[in-house]
Design a protein around this motif. Sequence first.
Motif, PDB file in Angstrom:
ATOM      1  N   THR A 205      -0.527 -11.293   2.585  1.00  0.00           N
ATOM      2  CA  THR A 205      -0.606 -11.715   1.187  1.00  0.00           C
ATOM      3  C   THR A 205      -2.043 -11.699   0.703  1.00  0.00           C
ATOM      4  O   THR A 205      -2.991 -11.915   1.470  1.00  0.00           O
ATOM      5  CB  THR A 205      -0.039 -13.136   1.014  1.00  0.00           C
ATOM      6  OG1 THR A 205      -0.719 -14.030   1.909  1.00  0.00           O
ATOM      7  CG2 THR A 205       1.439 -13.171   1.306  1.00  0.00           C
ATOM      8  N   LEU A 206      -2.188 -11.444  -0.592  1.00  0.00           N
ATOM      9  CA  LEU A 206      -3.472 -11.532  -1.260  1.00  0.00           C
ATOM     10  C   LEU A 206      -3.670 -12.949  -1.782  1.00  0.00           C
ATOM     11  O   LEU A 206      -2.841 -13.834  -1.575  1.00  0.00           O
ATOM     12  CB  LEU A 206      -3.519 -10.526  -2.419  1.00  0.00           C
ATOM     13  CG  LEU A 206      -3.467  -9.043  -2.038  1.00  0.00           C
ATOM     14  CD1 LEU A 206      -3.179  -8.204  -3.286  1.00  0.00           C
ATOM     15  CD2 LEU A 206      -4.786  -8.614  -1.419  1.00  0.00           C
ATOM     16  N   PHE A 207      -4.772 -13.149  -2.486  1.00  0.00           N
ATOM     17  CA  PHE A 207      -5.035 -14.457  -3.087  1.00  0.00           C
ATOM     18  C   PHE A 207      -3.923 -14.779  -4.090  1.00  0.00           C
ATOM     19  O   PHE A 207      -3.553 -13.951  -4.911  1.00  0.00           O
ATOM     20  CB  PHE A 207      -6.391 -14.436  -3.812  1.00  0.00           C
ATOM     21  CG  PHE A 207      -6.730 -15.733  -4.470  1.00  0.00           C
ATOM     22  CD1 PHE A 207      -7.170 -16.811  -3.729  1.00  0.00           C
ATOM     23  CD2 PHE A 207      -6.585 -15.891  -5.842  1.00  0.00           C
ATOM     24  CE1 PHE A 207      -7.469 -18.013  -4.326  1.00  0.00           C
ATOM     25  CE2 PHE A 207      -6.889 -17.082  -6.454  1.00  0.00           C
ATOM     26  CZ  PHE A 207      -7.346 -18.152  -5.698  1.00  0.00           C
ATOM     27  N   GLY A 208      -3.370 -15.988  -3.998  1.00  0.00           N
ATOM     28  CA  GLY A 208      -2.286 -16.381  -4.896  1.00  0.00           C
ATOM     29  C   GLY A 208      -0.910 -16.091  -4.346  1.00  0.00           C
ATOM     30  O   GLY A 208       0.082 -16.331  -5.023  1.00  0.00           O
ATOM     31  N   PRO A 231      -6.518  -3.473  -4.085  1.00  0.00           N
ATOM     32  CA  PRO A 231      -6.300  -3.339  -5.541  1.00  0.00           C
ATOM     33  C   PRO A 231      -7.199  -2.297  -6.198  1.00  0.00           C
ATOM     34  O   PRO A 231      -6.832  -1.722  -7.210  1.00  0.00           O
ATOM     35  CB  PRO A 231      -6.595  -4.751  -6.063  1.00  0.00           C
ATOM     36  CG  PRO A 231      -6.329  -5.665  -4.900  1.00  0.00           C
ATOM     37  CD  PRO A 231      -6.739  -4.886  -3.696  1.00  0.00           C
ATOM     38  N   ASN A 232      -8.378  -2.048  -5.623  1.00  0.00           N
ATOM     39  CA  ASN A 232      -9.282  -1.066  -6.222  1.00  0.00           C
ATOM     40  C   ASN A 232      -8.954   0.369  -5.817  1.00  0.00           C
ATOM     41  O   ASN A 232      -9.686   1.302  -6.164  1.00  0.00           O
ATOM     42  CB  ASN A 232     -10.728  -1.391  -5.860  1.00  0.00           C
ATOM     43  CG  ASN A 232     -10.970  -1.394  -4.346  1.00  0.00           C
ATOM     44  OD1 ASN A 232     -10.075  -1.040  -3.570  1.00  0.00           O
ATOM     45  ND2 ASN A 232     -12.151  -1.806  -3.934  1.00  0.00           N
ATOM     46  N   GLY A 233      -7.858   0.573  -5.066  1.00  0.00           N
ATOM     47  CA  GLY A 233      -7.441   1.908  -4.688  1.00  0.00           C
ATOM     48  C   GLY A 233      -7.917   2.358  -3.324  1.00  0.00           C
ATOM     49  O   GLY A 233      -7.502   3.412  -2.842  1.00  0.00           O
ATOM     50  N   GLN A 234      -8.812   1.588  -2.692  1.00  0.00           N
ATOM     51  CA  GLN A 234      -9.298   1.964  -1.372  1.00  0.00           C
ATOM     52  C   GLN A 234      -8.272   1.613  -0.295  1.00  0.00           C
ATOM     53  O   GLN A 234      -7.401   0.770  -0.491  1.00  0.00           O
ATOM     54  CB  GLN A 234     -10.621   1.256  -1.076  1.00  0.00           C
ATOM     55  CG  GLN A 234     -11.763   1.661  -1.993  1.00  0.00           C
ATOM     56  CD  GLN A 234     -13.057   0.921  -1.658  1.00  0.00           C
ATOM     57  OE1 GLN A 234     -13.043  -0.069  -0.931  1.00  0.00           O
ATOM     58  NE2 GLN A 234     -14.166   1.398  -2.190  1.00  0.00           N
ATOM     59  N   VAL A 235      -8.393   2.289   0.844  1.00  0.00           N
ATOM     60  CA  VAL A 235      -7.494   2.065   1.968  1.00  0.00           C
ATOM     61  C   VAL A 235      -8.274   1.430   3.110  1.00  0.00           C
ATOM     62  O   VAL A 235      -9.313   1.949   3.529  1.00  0.00           O
ATOM     63  CB  VAL A 235      -6.848   3.385   2.438  1.00  0.00           C
ATOM     64  CG1 VAL A 235      -5.908   3.132   3.611  1.00  0.00           C
ATOM     65  CG2 VAL A 235      -6.093   4.045   1.301  1.00  0.00           C
ATOM     66  N   LEU A 236      -7.775   0.301   3.577  1.00  0.00           N
ATOM     67  CA  LEU A 236      -8.408  -0.421   4.682  1.00  0.00           C
ATOM     68  C   LEU A 236      -7.552  -0.191   5.926  1.00  0.00           C
ATOM     69  O   LEU A 236      -6.395  -0.602   5.970  1.00  0.00           O
ATOM     70  CB  LEU A 236      -8.476  -1.920   4.332  1.00  0.00           C
ATOM     71  CG  LEU A 236      -9.441  -2.802   5.134  1.00  0.00           C
ATOM     72  CD1 LEU A 236     -10.872  -2.348   4.917  1.00  0.00           C
ATOM     73  CD2 LEU A 236      -9.282  -4.253   4.705  1.00  0.00           C
ATOM     74  N   THR A 237      -8.110   0.470   6.932  1.00  0.00           N
ATOM     75  CA  THR A 237      -7.333   0.868   8.112  1.00  0.00           C
ATOM     76  C   THR A 237      -7.924   0.259   9.372  1.00  0.00           C
ATOM     77  O   THR A 237      -9.143   0.174   9.526  1.00  0.00           O
ATOM     78  CB  THR A 237      -7.300   2.397   8.246  1.00  0.00           C
ATOM     79  OG1 THR A 237      -6.752   2.967   7.067  1.00  0.00           O
ATOM     80  CG2 THR A 237      -6.453   2.821   9.433  1.00  0.00           C
ATOM     81  N   VAL A 282      -0.954  -9.207  11.287  1.00  0.00           N
ATOM     82  CA  VAL A 282      -1.984  -8.523  10.516  1.00  0.00           C
ATOM     83  C   VAL A 282      -2.681  -9.544   9.616  1.00  0.00           C
ATOM     84  O   VAL A 282      -2.020 -10.371   8.972  1.00  0.00           O
ATOM     85  CB  VAL A 282      -1.385  -7.389   9.664  1.00  0.00           C
ATOM     86  CG1 VAL A 282      -2.481  -6.635   8.917  1.00  0.00           C
ATOM     87  CG2 VAL A 282      -0.594  -6.431  10.537  1.00  0.00           C
ATOM     88  N   SER A 283      -3.999  -9.486   9.563  1.00  0.00           N
ATOM     89  CA  SER A 283      -4.769 -10.379   8.699  1.00  0.00           C
ATOM     90  C   SER A 283      -6.011  -9.640   8.218  1.00  0.00           C
ATOM     91  O   SER A 283      -6.378  -8.589   8.757  1.00  0.00           O
ATOM     92  CB  SER A 283      -5.161 -11.660   9.445  1.00  0.00           C
ATOM     93  OG  SER A 283      -5.907 -11.341  10.623  1.00  0.00           O
ATOM     94  N   VAL A 284      -6.628 -10.160   7.187  1.00  0.00           N
ATOM     95  CA  VAL A 284      -7.871  -9.608   6.657  1.00  0.00           C
ATOM     96  C   VAL A 284      -8.966 -10.653   6.844  1.00  0.00           C
ATOM     97  O   VAL A 284      -8.870 -11.765   6.322  1.00  0.00           O
ATOM     98  CB  VAL A 284      -7.733  -9.228   5.167  1.00  0.00           C
ATOM     99  CG1 VAL A 284      -9.060  -8.731   4.616  1.00  0.00           C
ATOM    100  CG2 VAL A 284      -6.660  -8.167   4.987  1.00  0.00           C
ATOM    101  N   VAL A 285      -9.985 -10.293   7.606  1.00  0.00           N
ATOM    102  CA  VAL A 285     -11.108 -11.191   7.895  1.00  0.00           C
ATOM    103  C   VAL A 285     -12.392 -10.467   7.530  1.00  0.00           C
ATOM    104  O   VAL A 285     -12.678  -9.376   8.055  1.00  0.00           O
ATOM    105  CB  VAL A 285     -11.119 -11.603   9.387  1.00  0.00           C
ATOM    106  CG1 VAL A 285     -12.285 -12.544   9.659  1.00  0.00           C
ATOM    107  CG2 VAL A 285      -9.795 -12.255   9.779  1.00  0.00           C
TER     108      VAL A 285
END
Length: 877
Positions: A205-208, A231-237, A282-285
């Motif tokens: 999940t994103l913020f919110g 959200p800005n169109g970039q891909v995080l792999t 999966v998480s974003v740190v």
Amino acid sequence: QGLGASRCGAGVTGPHPAACGPWNRPFRASREERAPVPLQGPRASGAMDLAYVCEWEKKPKSNHCPSIPLVCAWSCRNLIAFTTDLKNEEEKDLTHMVHIIDTEHPWDVYSVNSGHTEVITCLEWDQSGSRLLSADADGHIKCWSMADHLANSWENTVGSMVEGDPVVALSWLHNGVKLALHVEKSGASNFGEKFSRVKFSPSLTLFGGKPMEGWIAVTISGLVTVSLLKPNGQVLTSTESLCRLRCRVALADVAFTGGGNIVVATSDGSSTSPVQFYKVCVSVVNEKCKIDTEILPSLFMRCTTDPARKDKYPAITHLKFLARDMSEQVLLCASNQNSSIVECWSLRKEGLPVNNIFQQISPVVGDKQPMILKWRILSATNDLDRVSAVALPKLPISLTNTDLKVANDTKFFPGLGLALAFHDGSVHIVHRLSLQMMAVFYGSSSQRPVDEQTIKRQRTAGPLVHFKAMQLSWTSLALAGIDSHGKLSMLRISPSMGHVLDMNMSLRHLLFLLEYCMVTGYDWWDILLHVQPNMVQNLVEKLHEEYMRQSAALQQVLSTRIVAMKASLCKLSSSTIARVCDYHAKLFLIAISCTLKSLLRPHFLNTPDKSPGDRLTEICSKITDIDIDKVMINLKTEEFVLEMTTLQSLQQLIQWVGDFVLYLLASLPNQGSPVRPGHSFLRDGASLGMFRELMVVIRIWGLLKPSCLPVYTATSDTQDSMSLLFRLLTKLWLCCREENHITEPDDTLIDECCLLPSQLLIPNIDWLPINDGIISKLQNKQLVRLQFGKAPGLVGHTVSSQFDAFVRAPGQPKIDHLRRLHLGAYPTEECKSCTRCGCVTMLKSPNKVTAVKQWEQRWIKNCLCGGLWRRMPLSYS
């Protein structure tokens, strides 16, 4: 079974940390259900039949051949994507192609050179059915999206890669939306009882709390890679190993838990090796994607623990979770060169026995008992012919309260079955848990049980044609298969699975699935495959009855969807074909009413809660005066002030409102003829009320900009056409404004309407063109043979002939049905048409006014009926 259970539970002590969400929901199977089940029994006549087949044209220099492996995918919008290899005889190379078709126009195939250098191994649609993932044997993953929201125009936007590592499993991350179908409550009146929202956490999940989009893939060397779309169109792999000791992964599948975790099942292809399961988090740190993996309980197939079959099936050929969001149930298939065996397993949470010594020291009470996760076999088949493809149902049927031996009205429900294709060309539908036979289809090359001489003759005839890839539709009423010659076959699966059910029960099945599509927004083309002309009237009436039982808020949400659904149903019967025009006109009316009302702004900011549009509706319903000026006086005209350019740009829509009101009133004397378009409007108080409101608004705008008024050709220069039409429209509206107290128009009103043709020129209404789709051609249950890239001749079937009175002849001027602009006899502008209703509109907007853009935004992604757009050739007819 005991040996299999002990082996799969070995080494697991205490409660497992993954016991959350679906992983702690046990399924209790009886001993009979766990016993081997033979796939045999009486053939269910009429359960499955071929609707149409579509094949490639054989060209001398290049031809399509099925890729190895061949894959296909079916979206919730009834788009089918599949692969072939294009073989060029001159250059002696293979081009890996991706083909996308709409099931209503299978010949209109969009073929794209995928750009993959190696064979495509996976295809996956997203939850909205508008984006497609493709992965190849070189580790490249591409994301395809619609160009200009066109179903026959696709482009590769983003992607990811694991260089040189073939992808064996691929899935979009879960968005947290899960709707459960309760088949046993299909007779309930409330949609909330039939379809319940299941608490399910998104994978990330994103913020919110907004779910983050992305995909997960498993490679042959045991790597798991996750790509996130920012959200800005970039891909995080990010890429991580499934476990410390990496090993070969020949087969894999991905599922999701209610707690937001991901479960990956893997096999090295050998039936003597365990099927491994892993939990992936999966998480974003710090703006980086982080992957954590954990080993879950594994299992050995029971055929390897059975002494009689120990070495009979050396290879696992299919490994599938029963559903993406059902990570505790898995289907396995082991095979040899000639035969296969299928097993269904379930993960259960069981209590761990505690020694009496420890019981005395610390008694176990309630939930404090130690628990353990174990894979238990639910069912298994006897020896089968070699399985070539497996297709799993997509209907999220709730099985918690549904016993395998349920009542007769639900045990044949198609969503409970999965499809198995065999090398002899046959297809079996079996129960997803018990693996009991539900239906069978014998292909043209498959061998029915006959005499030995016939079998010998067939064996010498050459290799059998069989499905190499299959997909069930989202309601499980249709099955698409790609065979070993690259041909697409569409199979119709009976809602009753070929068993004799009365008409009411068959209608109930279809109605239940139509309601499901109405609630979810999924396309319902595959349901229409089973609607016969004598069912249409009953289905439309029952659908309306169920809709009227819902809450006012839900009715408002579903108001346009049910109208579109009624239109598609009425198209299937010659007795209701004229009502199709009415339903599409109603969709257009609703869209115009919402757009024009949204342009109104309150004069002061500190106004009451009601918007000007709401006050307009309230005042017009209260004041029943037949004089349009007296109704107009009760409104705050300052709220209707718009810019002159805005008013002028809306003239085409205003003209349609004026023309349609005039057409309706002029057709009132002929109201006894239900085959005439517009007939249903004459008793539709809600629609007549909308027209009445719009005429009041148009009258006010005409004071500001007279050129925006609808143009009428009158016999008298002094006649006030707007006042005349409003007066007659109000009289008609008063007769039917209360749905339960509809009265017949009096003779005075009918006489006045009879005089209209002598006072005003009655316009010709441009109804929608005949849809050139395949659905009405399939009603006679005869096989239709098609060819990719070549439209069939559908002219002359019974339904289209009913439309002859409303269709423009070739060479007459065409019209943009949504902008109400004339395009000329031979349009020079690029146009797009709806895949469902045939509505035609220009691809690019000729107007830059904000109000027009607001109108066009209503149908930029989909037609007003909900159908997808497809690009048309310039010289369409």
